[in-house]
Motif scaffolding. Structure first.
Motif, PDB file in Angstrom:
ATOM      1  N   UNK A 179      39.097  53.797  41.139  1.00  0.00           N
ATOM      2  CA  UNK A 179      38.369  53.411  41.990  1.00  0.00           C
ATOM      3  C   UNK A 179      39.313  52.401  43.095  1.00  0.00           C
ATOM      4  N   UNK A 224      47.065  52.886  22.907  1.00  0.00           N
ATOM      5  CA  UNK A 224      46.117  52.361  22.686  1.00  0.00           C
ATOM      6  C   UNK A 224      44.894  52.556  21.935  1.00  0.00           C
ATOM      7  N   UNK A 250      37.547  48.622  43.806  1.00  0.00           N
ATOM      8  CA  UNK A 250      37.113  47.320  42.919  1.00  0.00           C
ATOM      9  C   UNK A 250      38.590  46.180  42.666  1.00  0.00           C
ATOM     10  N   UNK A 251      37.453  45.207  42.144  1.00  0.00           N
ATOM     11  CA  UNK A 251      38.312  43.925  42.683  1.00  0.00           C
ATOM     12  C   UNK A 251      39.315  44.311  41.840  1.00  0.00           C
ATOM     13  N   UNK A 252      40.538  43.863  42.162  1.00  0.00           N
ATOM     14  CA  UNK A 252      41.982  43.250  41.704  1.00  0.00           C
ATOM     15  C   UNK A 252      41.949  41.928  41.334  1.00  0.00           C
ATOM     16  N   UNK A 253      42.034  41.713  40.593  1.00  0.00           N
ATOM     17  CA  UNK A 253      42.257  40.284  39.704  1.00  0.00           C
ATOM     18  C   UNK A 253      43.757  39.880  39.286  1.00  0.00           C
ATOM     19  N   UNK A 254      44.178  38.919  39.827  1.00  0.00           N
ATOM     20  CA  UNK A 254      45.326  38.006  39.798  1.00  0.00           C
ATOM     21  C   UNK A 254      45.984  38.875  38.969  1.00  0.00           C
ATOM     22  N   UNK A 255      46.982  38.625  39.277  1.00  0.00           N
ATOM     23  CA  UNK A 255      48.821  38.619  38.791  1.00  0.00           C
ATOM     24  C   UNK A 255      48.940  37.421  38.420  1.00  0.00           C
ATOM     25  N   UNK A 257      38.385  54.373  36.247  1.00  0.00           N
ATOM     26  CA  UNK A 257      38.737  52.733  36.784  1.00  0.00           C
ATOM     27  C   UNK A 257      40.142  52.884  37.981  1.00  0.00           C
ATOM     28  N   UNK A 258      41.182  53.152  37.392  1.00  0.00           N
ATOM     29  CA  UNK A 258      42.208  52.998  37.965  1.00  0.00           C
ATOM     30  C   UNK A 258      42.188  53.274  39.224  1.00  0.00           C
TER      31      UNK A 258
END
Ligand SMILES: Nc1ncnc2c1ncn2[C@@H]1O[C@H](COP(=O)(O)OP(=O)(O)OP(=O)(O)O)[C@@H](O)[C@H]1O
Ligand SMILES: [Mg+2]
Lengths: 322, 327
Positions: B319, B219, B322-327, B316-317
């Motif tokens: 938390x 990254x 925290x809401x997880x998005x769709x995969x 953040x990983x």
């Protein structure tokens, strides 16, 4: 009209046993909007060519010979700060692994907005609009909400879409996509390639597409360059090269196209392995594996010769020009 | 996040109960305390009376329960040495140690992080190489040796800084601070330098190693490929990822600082809890030793929990809610 041309490029790495050339005498050019495929087995020098173009060869590696021109202007001799302004703005890059290409502690939006604001004079809210727009363009559902989430909240395919948005968001004119789908599920690979192709058409960005997948080359690329042992051995229109390969290595590649599943490290149809840099024979690097070498092959290294549209580096083709 | 916090607090309670058990057993191992509290020729009845008064005739688990109950309210009984409440003794000594550790920890972070970054960004520069070499000395020299060297140079030869004590202190409520007087501040310099040196070099080397690691990640390469300025790459993209593991180590080491403070306080005759503990050991003053053990453990536990929470804020990983998005 040429967007980018690489002329006689050699990248050298000083090592303990003298310098070795990762790539040697590489020449290629690409026009605006064109998709140039690049193939060759592992270690052939595809990534190194890309790194040289974008000005990110890792020290102690350096350009030992040749030049790189963007719009006819040399960019290989620019100062680091000038080259930085070209990266992202004129030439973008997409790397292989979307899982590691995104910064885990910054939201997708933060990474996009920073990239946009680095290159374009936009306010934060304008940049954010544009970031949302890009997420929509690369096919992220509900981009207004997803923009404030972190990379780990995306699947691999979605992350590669984000990577593509990041590479294109400052509207570069050339993007180097280095095996953009290798790390993805087979089912997602086709989607990502289709996305790249669509965006290239929409934005007019030229693409250097590095891949091991001949099928992708056939469907996507306009021209293809075949690399072997640090050199381009054949370059030409996709249709010509695929139907009518002139270099024996290209023929071998065609014969060994795996129809499905992961690519093998060593191509089954071609005996032996590609020589490492520093270990290359004096003559043609492919001669030890060539099915029908002539005496000259082990002595004289063949140069890349031909017309502007089709060139090949092989002694066998010299006698019978295409 | 709340679930995580509750889980951590329950864990901490168990840790503290275990520590209290060890502290409680210390009383047993030191022999029969009644012997030292009654006259040489006391009768068995007199001894039993004392025993009953101290509650030592009750079953062990009840004694332990009582010990925990009292400790939870900060009551560790009386010091065997001077019969003052242990909690008062510790409260008197706490500010000295806290200020020393605070300054040492602050110094190690404030110097360690920038020096680590510097050596990571310019690994081949002369200053980076010099720092690396010096840090090797810092990490391998025993702290009491550096303490004595510091005294020799700055107190004995140069006469700039005091070699012992806290200087003048100002009382604010029950807290006595050395931060508000010149002599108090001067007195802090040498002990805090001695205490922070190991920590400082550790943080510097850690930041350097982590940062160099992070600078090699994909990254960061991708950030460079997007033409981001190096200032942003180094300090926005790389530093935050560098600091996440550094914080854990720092948290663990902060507990270590309190423990190491014992040596520093001895070398500089610093009137803190560590010095009190050393005295208590030499007099076999079990209540003070037990209380010190419990208090230091409590600080360890609090710090570790804080570090874990901070970790979640930075990364953040982690938390979990925290809401997880769709995969
Ligand atoms: N840092 C380096 N130092 C020395 N040699 C290097 C370095 N990086 C790469 N090379 C050499 O450069 C050559 C080209 O490597 P490159 O990564 O471009 O291959 P590639 O064609 O991209 O292969 P792949 O399909 O595995 O990605 C390799 O032979 C490699 O050994
Ligand atoms: Mg590669």
């Amino acid at each position: 009209m040429t967007l980018l041309s690489v002329e006689n490029l050699t990248v050298a790495f000083p090592g303990r046993r003298g310098t070795v050339n990762a790539i040697e005498n590489v020449s290629l050019s690409i026009s605006p909007g064109e998709i140039l495929g690049m193939v060759g087995e592992s270690g052939a020098g595809k990534s190194m060519t890309g790194a040289a173009i974008i000005g990110l060869i890792e020290p102690p590696g350096r350009i030992a010979e040749g030049r790189i021109l963007l719009d006819g202007q040399r960019i290989d001799t620019l100062r680091p700060e000038e080259m930085r302004r070209i990266r992202g703005r004129q030439i973008g890059a997409i790397f292989q692994d979307p899982l590691t290409s995104l910064n885990p502690v910054l939201t997708v939006g933060e990474q996009l907005i920073e990239t946009i604001q680095t290159h374009l004079k936009l306010s934060h809210s304008e940049a954010r609009e544009r970031a949302i727009d890009w997420l929509r363009r690369v096919g992220i559902p509900a981009p207004e909400a997803r923009i404030d989430t972190y990379p780990h909240q995306y699947s691999g395919g979605m992350r590669q879409r984000v990577v593509i948005a990041l590479a294109l968001c400052a509207e570069p004119r050339l993007v180097i996509a280095d095996e953009p789908t290798t790390a993805l599920d087979v089912s997602v690979q086709a989607q990502i390639i289709a996305l790249l192709r669509r965006l290239a058409r929409e934005t007019g960005v030229a693409v250097i597409l590095v891949t091991h997948d001949m099928g992708v080359i056939a469907e996507t690329a306009d021209r293809v360059a075949v690399m072997y042992a640090g050199r381009i051995v054949e370059i030409g229109q996709v249709a010509d090269v695929l139907k009518n390969p002139r270099h024996p290595y290209t023929s071998g590649l065609m014969a060994s196209i795996p129809r499905i599943g992961p690519r093998p490290e060593v191509l089954p149809q071609i005996e032996g392995a590609m020589p490492r840099p520093g270990n290359r024979p004096e003559g043609c690097a492919f001669a030890p594996r060539c099915p029908h070498p002539v005496e000259r092959c082990t002595r004289v290294r063949p140069a890349l010769e031909g017309t502007a549209t089709a060139s090949v580096a092989c002694h066998l083709t010299e006698e019978v020009p295409a | 996040m709340l679930g995580f916090l509750i889980r951590r607090i329950i864990q901490s309670v168990f840790v503290m109960l275990a520590v209290a058990l060890i502290a409680f057993m210390m009383f047993r191992f030191m022999g029969d305390p009644v012997n030292s509290m009654v006259a040489e020729n006391a009768t068995t009845e007199e001894r039993d009376a004392v025993r009953a008064r101290l509650g030592l005739d009750q079953p062990l688990w009840m004694q332990y329960g009582r010990f925990v109950g009292r400790a939870a309210q900060g009551d560790f009984g009386l010091s065997w040495r001077n019969a003052r409440p242990v909690s008062t003794l510790l409260a008197e000594r706490f500010p000295a140690t806290a200020e020393l550790v605070l300054v040492a920890a602050g110094l190690s972070l404030l110097l360690g992080i920038p020096l680590g970054i510097l050596t990571a960004l310019r690994p081949n520069s002369f200053s980076a190489q010099t720092l690396q070499f010096l840090s090797l000395i810092g990490i391998s020299l025993p702290t009491f040796v550096t303490g004595i060297l510091l005294i020799l140079v700055f107190s004995v030869w140069l006469g700039w800084l005091p070699s012992f004590g806290r200087g003048e202190v100002v009382d604010i409520g029950w807290w006595s601070t050395g931060f508000l007087t010149l002599s108090g501040l001067k007195a802090l310099v040498l002990p805090s330098v001695m205490l922070c040196l190991f920590q400082l070099t550790l943080i510097m080397r850690l930041v350097r190693a982590e940062m160099m690691e992070v600078l090699r990640t994909d990254y960061i390469k991708f950030a460079r490929a997007r033409g981001l300025p190096s200032r942003s790459i180094n300090f926005r993209h790389a530093l935050r990822n560098t600091l996440i593991p550094v914080i854990t180590i720092f948290g663990l080491q902060l507990g270590g600082l309190i423990a190491f403070a014992i040596i520093t306080e001895t070398v500089f005759q610093w009137p803190g809890m560590g010095a009190l503990f050393i005295q208590a050991v030499s007099f076999g003053d079990v209540p003070v030793m037990a209380a010190y053990l419990v208090l230091v453990s409590l600080i360890f536990v609090v710090i570790n929990t804080t570090v874990d929470l901070l970790y979640a804020v930075l990364d953040p990983r982690l938390r979990v809610d925290s809401p997880r998005g769709a995969h």
